[in-house]
Design a protein around this motif. Structure first.
Motif, PDB file in Angstrom:
ATOM      1  N   SER A  80       0.856  -1.183   0.000  1.00  0.00           N
ATOM      2  CA  SER A  80       0.000   0.000   0.000  1.00  0.00           C
ATOM      3  C   SER A  80       0.891   1.230   0.000  1.00  0.00           C
ATOM      4  CB  SER A  80      -0.893   0.020   1.246  1.00  0.00           C
ATOM      5  OG  SER A  80      -1.761  -1.090   1.247  1.00  0.00           O
ATOM      6  N   VAL A  81       0.607   2.157  -0.903  1.00  0.00           N
ATOM      7  CA  VAL A  81       1.342   3.414  -0.986  1.00  0.00           C
ATOM      8  C   VAL A  81       0.396   4.518  -0.536  1.00  0.00           C
ATOM      9  CG1 VAL A  81       2.495   5.050  -2.528  1.00  0.00           C
ATOM     10  CG2 VAL A  81       2.793   2.578  -2.877  1.00  0.00           C
ATOM     11  N   ILE A  82       0.766   5.205   0.545  1.00  0.00           N
ATOM     12  CA  ILE A  82      -0.070   6.252   1.128  1.00  0.00           C
ATOM     13  C   ILE A  82       0.651   7.587   0.989  1.00  0.00           C
ATOM     14  CG2 ILE A  82      -1.302   7.000   3.203  1.00  0.00           C
ATOM     15  CD1 ILE A  82      -2.109   4.170   2.294  1.00  0.00           C
ATOM     16  N   PHE A  89       0.077  12.659  -8.378  1.00  0.00           N
ATOM     17  CA  PHE A  89      -0.425  11.585  -9.221  1.00  0.00           C
ATOM     18  C   PHE A  89       0.588  10.453  -9.176  1.00  0.00           C
ATOM     19  CE2 PHE A  89      -2.714  15.218 -10.731  1.00  0.00           C
ATOM     20  CZ  PHE A  89      -3.956  14.717 -11.079  1.00  0.00           C
ATOM     21  N   VAL A  90       0.160   9.298  -8.691  1.00  0.00           N
ATOM     22  CA  VAL A  90       1.046   8.134  -8.617  1.00  0.00           C
ATOM     23  C   VAL A  90       0.904   7.351  -9.922  1.00  0.00           C
ATOM     24  CG1 VAL A  90       1.489   5.946  -7.441  1.00  0.00           C
ATOM     25  CG2 VAL A  90       1.012   8.014  -6.111  1.00  0.00           C
ATOM     26  N   HIS A  91       2.051   7.083 -10.549  1.00  0.00           N
ATOM     27  CA  HIS A  91       2.077   6.364 -11.824  1.00  0.00           C
ATOM     28  C   HIS A  91       2.447   4.893 -11.648  1.00  0.00           C
ATOM     29  CE1 HIS A  91       1.793   9.939 -14.486  1.00  0.00           C
ATOM     30  NE2 HIS A  91       2.251  10.531 -13.397  1.00  0.00           N
ATOM     31  N   GLY A  92       3.036   4.538 -10.515  1.00  0.00           N
ATOM     32  CA  GLY A  92       3.423   3.149 -10.303  1.00  0.00           C
ATOM     33  C   GLY A  92       4.335   3.026  -9.098  1.00  0.00           C
ATOM     34  N   ARG A 139      -4.682  10.054  -8.611  1.00  0.00           N
ATOM     35  CA  ARG A 139      -4.414  11.221  -7.779  1.00  0.00           C
ATOM     36  C   ARG A 139      -4.603  10.851  -6.311  1.00  0.00           C
ATOM     37  NH1 ARG A 139      -5.090  17.131  -8.935  1.00  0.00           N
ATOM     38  NH2 ARG A 139      -4.750  18.103  -6.935  1.00  0.00           N
ATOM     39  N   LEU A 140      -3.577  11.147  -5.519  1.00  0.00           N
ATOM     40  CA  LEU A 140      -3.639  10.901  -4.076  1.00  0.00           C
ATOM     41  C   LEU A 140      -3.476  12.215  -3.330  1.00  0.00           C
ATOM     42  CD1 LEU A 140      -1.359   7.745  -3.570  1.00  0.00           C
ATOM     43  CD2 LEU A 140      -3.841   7.849  -3.892  1.00  0.00           C
ATOM     44  N   ARG A 142      -3.250  13.934   0.657  1.00  0.00           N
ATOM     45  CA  ARG A 142      -2.655  13.501   1.929  1.00  0.00           C
ATOM     46  C   ARG A 142      -3.577  12.496   2.618  1.00  0.00           C
ATOM     47  NH1 ARG A 142       1.055  16.012   5.567  1.00  0.00           N
ATOM     48  NH2 ARG A 142       1.040  17.826   4.208  1.00  0.00           N
ATOM     49  N   GLY A 143      -3.011  11.368   3.019  1.00  0.00           N
ATOM     50  CA  GLY A 143      -3.765  10.345   3.720  1.00  0.00           C
ATOM     51  C   GLY A 143      -4.455   9.331   2.827  1.00  0.00           C
ATOM     52  N   GLU A 144      -4.481   9.558   1.526  1.00  0.00           N
ATOM     53  CA  GLU A 144      -5.105   8.606   0.614  1.00  0.00           C
ATOM     54  C   GLU A 144      -4.061   7.620   0.098  1.00  0.00           C
ATOM     55  OE1 GLU A 144      -8.701  11.326  -1.206  1.00  0.00           O
ATOM     56  OE2 GLU A 144      -6.866  11.126  -2.381  1.00  0.00           O
ATOM     57  N   GLY A 145      -4.516   6.446  -0.309  1.00  0.00           N
ATOM     58  CA  GLY A 145      -3.582   5.426  -0.755  1.00  0.00           C
ATOM     59  C   GLY A 145      -4.056   4.667  -1.971  1.00  0.00           C
ATOM     60  N   VAL A 146      -3.122   3.943  -2.545  1.00  0.00           N
ATOM     61  CA  VAL A 146      -3.403   3.041  -3.654  1.00  0.00           C
ATOM     62  C   VAL A 146      -2.651   1.745  -3.346  1.00  0.00           C
ATOM     63  CG1 VAL A 146      -1.490   3.899  -5.085  1.00  0.00           C
ATOM     64  CG2 VAL A 146      -3.470   2.818  -6.172  1.00  0.00           C
ATOM     65  N   HIS A 147      -3.190   0.642  -3.809  1.00  0.00           N
ATOM     66  CA  HIS A 147      -2.672  -0.652  -3.407  1.00  0.00           C
ATOM     67  C   HIS A 147      -2.175  -1.438  -4.614  1.00  0.00           C
ATOM     68  CE1 HIS A 147      -4.429   0.471   0.368  1.00  0.00           C
ATOM     69  NE2 HIS A 147      -5.498   0.801  -0.308  1.00  0.00           N
ATOM     70  N   PHE A 148      -0.990  -2.007  -4.444  1.00  0.00           N
ATOM     71  CA  PHE A 148      -0.335  -2.769  -5.499  1.00  0.00           C
ATOM     72  C   PHE A 148      -0.122  -4.204  -5.031  1.00  0.00           C
ATOM     73  CE2 PHE A 148       0.908   1.620  -6.060  1.00  0.00           C
ATOM     74  CZ  PHE A 148       0.793   1.815  -7.433  1.00  0.00           C
ATOM     75  N   VAL A 149       0.134  -5.091  -5.980  1.00  0.00           N
ATOM     76  CA  VAL A 149       0.463  -6.483  -5.674  1.00  0.00           C
ATOM     77  C   VAL A 149       1.689  -6.853  -6.499  1.00  0.00           C
ATOM     78  CG1 VAL A 149      -1.047  -7.502  -7.440  1.00  0.00           C
ATOM     79  CG2 VAL A 149      -0.510  -8.795  -5.362  1.00  0.00           C
ATOM     80  N   THR A 150       2.490  -7.794  -5.956  1.00  0.00           N
ATOM     81  CA  THR A 150       3.693  -8.215  -6.665  1.00  0.00           C
ATOM     82  C   THR A 150       3.313  -8.934  -7.955  1.00  0.00           C
ATOM     83  OG1 THR A 150       3.707 -10.187  -5.270  1.00  0.00           O
ATOM     84  CG2 THR A 150       5.194  -8.410  -4.657  1.00  0.00           C
TER      85      THR A 150
END
Length: 190
Positions: A80-82, A89-92, A139-140, A142-150
């Motif tokens: 999880s990237v917070i 804007f998180v691209h990866g 777009r994140l 402050r305090g928001e997140g996006v979740h990745f998997v291997t």
């Protein structure tokens, strides 16, 4: 008499042409000065923007998570990237290194071993915390997140993770220049 009229007419035309040349030269000088002024203004604006961007608090928290793997016989490591700073804007994201705890904790701390290095992460479309239809870049605030998997899935028990180093690709606008920020999770900080 006609020759006088022709001569006077020619002189008038020469005068008008000379005046036109003077005015054209003045316009060219003015255009050059305007272009130089616009260039200076653009440089000042770029410097001010760079100073503003440098002053932005752009940080990420990274946290391991897991879900059942696709086979249903283990756990797929996720990250999880917070955003803990400015809106971006998180691209990866990409796992640089993952260290696992080894044995019991010692008086001088813990020992760990490098388990994973240079491992891809992809957007976890099946993770319930990701909003339906989320797509990168996301777009994140402050305090928001996006979740990745291997990818491919890494079957690692989250409680055994000692340290996780992740590179997060981000920008300030959806199509803006991508920058990379490295963030670390350490189980002792939790």
């Amino acid at each position: 008499m006609e020759s006088w009229i022709t001569a006077i007419g020619s002189l008038v035309l020469v005068g008008i042409t000379a005046w036109y040349a003077v005015l054209t030269r003045r316009l060219a000088i003015s255009a050059r000065e305007s272009a130089a002024s616009a260039e200076r203004t653009a440089q000042i604006a770029a410097d001010a923007l760079a100073a503003s961007v440098a002053g932005l608090d752009i940080e990420f928290g990274v946290y391991p998570n897991w879900r059942a793997n696709e086979k249903g016989d283990g756990h797929a490591l996720g990250v999880s990237v917070i955003s803990t700073g400015a809106a971006v804007f998180v691209h990866g994201a990409h796992i640089d290194e993952l260290w696992l705890l080894e044995g019991d904790e010692r008086e001088d701390g813990y020992s760990s071993a490098l388990e994973v290095s240079d491992h891809a992460l992809v957007l976890d479309e099946d993770f319930a915390l990701n909003t339906d239809g989320v797509a990168l870049p996301v777009r994140l605030h402050r305090g928001e997140g996006v979740h990745f998997v291997t990818q491919p899935e890494a079957d690692i028990e989250v409680s055994k993770i000692a340290q996780l180093e992740v590179s997060v690709s981000y920008s300030l606008s959806p199509g803006g220049e991508q920058l990379v920020r490295r963030s670390t999770y350490d189980f002792q900080d939790e």
